[in-house]
Design a protein around this motif. Sequence first.
Motif, short mmCIF file in Angstrom:
data_model
loop_
_atom_site.label_atom_id
_atom_site.label_comp_id
_atom_site.label_asym_id
_atom_site.label_seq_id
_atom_site.Cartn_x
_atom_site.Cartn_y
_atom_site.Cartn_z
N ARG A 83 0.83 -1.20 0.00
CA ARG A 83 0.00 0.00 0.00
C ARG A 83 0.87 1.25 0.00
O ARG A 83 1.96 1.26 0.54
N ARG A 84 0.30 2.29 -0.58
CA ARG A 84 0.95 3.59 -0.60
C ARG A 84 -0.12 4.67 -0.61
O ARG A 84 -1.17 4.51 -1.22
N THR A 85 0.18 5.79 0.02
CA THR A 85 -0.68 6.97 -0.04
C THR A 85 0.08 8.06 -0.79
O THR A 85 1.27 8.27 -0.56
N VAL A 86 -0.61 8.70 -1.72
CA VAL A 86 -0.06 9.82 -2.48
C VAL A 86 -0.92 11.03 -2.20
O VAL A 86 -2.15 10.96 -2.30
N THR A 87 -0.28 12.14 -1.84
CA THR A 87 -1.00 13.39 -1.66
C THR A 87 -0.61 14.34 -2.78
O THR A 87 0.56 14.71 -2.90
N ALA A 88 -1.58 14.68 -3.60
CA ALA A 88 -1.36 15.58 -4.73
C ALA A 88 -1.53 17.02 -4.27
O ALA A 88 -2.14 17.28 -3.22
N PRO A 89 -1.02 17.96 -5.05
CA PRO A 89 -1.17 19.37 -4.68
C PRO A 89 -2.63 19.84 -4.64
O PRO A 89 -2.97 20.73 -3.87
N ASP A 90 -3.49 19.23 -5.47
CA ASP A 90 -4.89 19.62 -5.52
C ASP A 90 -5.70 18.49 -6.17
O ASP A 90 -5.13 17.51 -6.65
N PHE A 91 -7.02 18.63 -6.16
CA PHE A 91 -7.89 17.58 -6.67
C PHE A 91 -7.68 17.31 -8.17
O PHE A 91 -7.56 16.14 -8.57
N PRO A 92 -7.60 18.33 -9.03
CA PRO A 92 -7.38 18.03 -10.45
C PRO A 92 -6.08 17.26 -10.70
O PRO A 92 -6.04 16.36 -11.55
N THR A 93 -5.04 17.55 -9.95
CA THR A 93 -3.78 16.82 -10.11
C THR A 93 -3.95 15.38 -9.65
O THR A 93 -3.43 14.45 -10.27
N ILE B 161 -9.94 7.49 -3.72
CA ILE B 161 -9.65 8.92 -3.88
C ILE B 161 -10.42 9.69 -2.81
O ILE B 161 -11.64 9.57 -2.71
N ARG B 162 -9.69 10.46 -2.03
CA ARG B 162 -10.27 11.34 -1.02
C ARG B 162 -9.71 12.74 -1.24
O ARG B 162 -8.60 13.03 -0.80
N TRP B 163 -10.44 13.56 -1.96
CA TRP B 163 -10.05 14.91 -2.35
C TRP B 163 -8.72 14.86 -3.08
O TRP B 163 -8.67 14.47 -4.23
N ARG B 164 -7.61 15.19 -2.45
CA ARG B 164 -6.32 15.17 -3.14
C ARG B 164 -5.42 14.04 -2.65
O ARG B 164 -4.24 13.99 -2.97
N THR B 165 -5.99 13.14 -1.86
CA THR B 165 -5.23 12.02 -1.32
C THR B 165 -5.68 10.72 -1.98
O THR B 165 -6.87 10.42 -2.03
N LEU B 166 -4.71 9.97 -2.49
CA LEU B 166 -4.96 8.69 -3.14
C LEU B 166 -4.39 7.58 -2.26
O LEU B 166 -3.23 7.64 -1.85
#
Length: 97
Positions: free
Chosen positions: A27-37, A60-65
């Motif tokens: 498992r891995r969590t990725v936090t993007a700068p924003d939702f579109p990204t 997908i939770r807002w900007r966190t995958l």
Amino acid sequence: MDLLDDSEVRRRLGETPQWRREGDEIRRTVTAPDFPTAIRIVDEIAVEAEKLNHHPDIDIRWRTLHLTLSTHDAGGLTEMDFTLAARIDEIAASHGG
């Protein structure tokens, strides 16, 4: 596809340090700068998953995958999981995640 033994899984996790093992999954969590990204990251992962015919679970939770990989047909972790994990790491890094 052959299952990886515990020592091989540990070795491969050393090569993909963003990932952690939970039973027969990584498992891995990725936090993007924003939702579109975040959505662009998912789109790129989808393209790679189709190429490899190996598909992660993605929450997908807002900007966190939250991403989960396992080779269900084999009953655990295989080389394919770590191949896709490395590609996901490249995609996330290219978007600042």
